[in-house]
Design a protein around this motif. Sequence first.
Motif, short mmCIF file in Angstrom:
data_model
loop_
_atom_site.label_atom_id
_atom_site.label_comp_id
_atom_site.label_asym_id
_atom_site.label_seq_id
_atom_site.Cartn_x
_atom_site.Cartn_y
_atom_site.Cartn_z
N TYR A 1 3.68 -1.43 6.44
CA TYR A 1 2.40 -0.25 6.84
C TYR A 1 3.33 1.03 6.04
O TYR A 1 2.72 1.51 4.96
N LEU B 1 3.03 0.34 2.00
CA LEU B 1 1.23 0.46 1.80
C LEU B 1 0.91 1.68 1.96
O LEU B 1 -0.16 2.39 0.93
N LEU B 2 1.65 2.65 2.78
CA LEU B 2 1.28 4.03 3.05
C LEU B 2 1.56 4.81 1.42
O LEU B 2 0.51 5.57 0.80
N ILE C 1 -0.40 3.75 -0.86
CA ILE C 1 -1.49 5.05 -1.35
C ILE C 1 -1.84 6.15 -1.43
O ILE C 1 -2.21 6.83 -2.60
N GLY D 1 -1.25 6.11 -5.19
CA GLY D 1 -2.71 6.30 -6.24
C GLY D 1 -3.61 7.85 -6.01
O GLY D 1 -3.90 7.58 -7.15
N GLY D 2 -2.98 8.19 -5.04
CA GLY D 2 -3.74 9.60 -4.93
C GLY D 2 -3.17 10.46 -5.54
O GLY D 2 -4.10 10.56 -6.31
N LEU E 1 -4.87 1.51 -10.40
CA LEU E 1 -4.26 0.39 -9.71
C LEU E 1 -2.50 -0.15 -10.83
O LEU E 1 -2.12 -0.69 -9.70
#
Length: 132
Positions: free
Chosen positions: A71, A74-75, A78, A81-82, A101
């Motif tokens: 997690y 993945l956090l 993300i 990516g933002g 991506l």
Amino acid sequence: MGAIWNSIQIVYTALAVIPILPFAIVLFGYGAIVQNRKKALIMAMDVSTVFFILCVSALFNIMFKSSFGLYGILLVMILAGGLLGNAQFRKRGSVDVKRVLRAIWRLSFFVTSALYLLFMLISLSKIVFTVA
């Protein structure tokens, strides 16, 4: 059927524990097929990123006695990516999601491979120096 399933599990376990193996297999196997080292290197990075993410998250969970490894990775992906999408939007006025991506996926390869080496060195040193 059970023997086939067991052999698939053994192969997957070896690839997941040592994510350098799928990198080398794809690099040399795909490189022999396409005869282009750059394409083979990129494909090997893309394929082995999954194995590095899973292995680093497992090592994180073992070292820190938590269940946040996957997690957390993945956090961070993300959030990165933002941030990258925001920077691209400010510069160009639009976001090319495919490029963002791809960039995050390739950056995560480098970060997780470095973390893999670091966590493996720490784990191995704990084993060696606690036994001696």
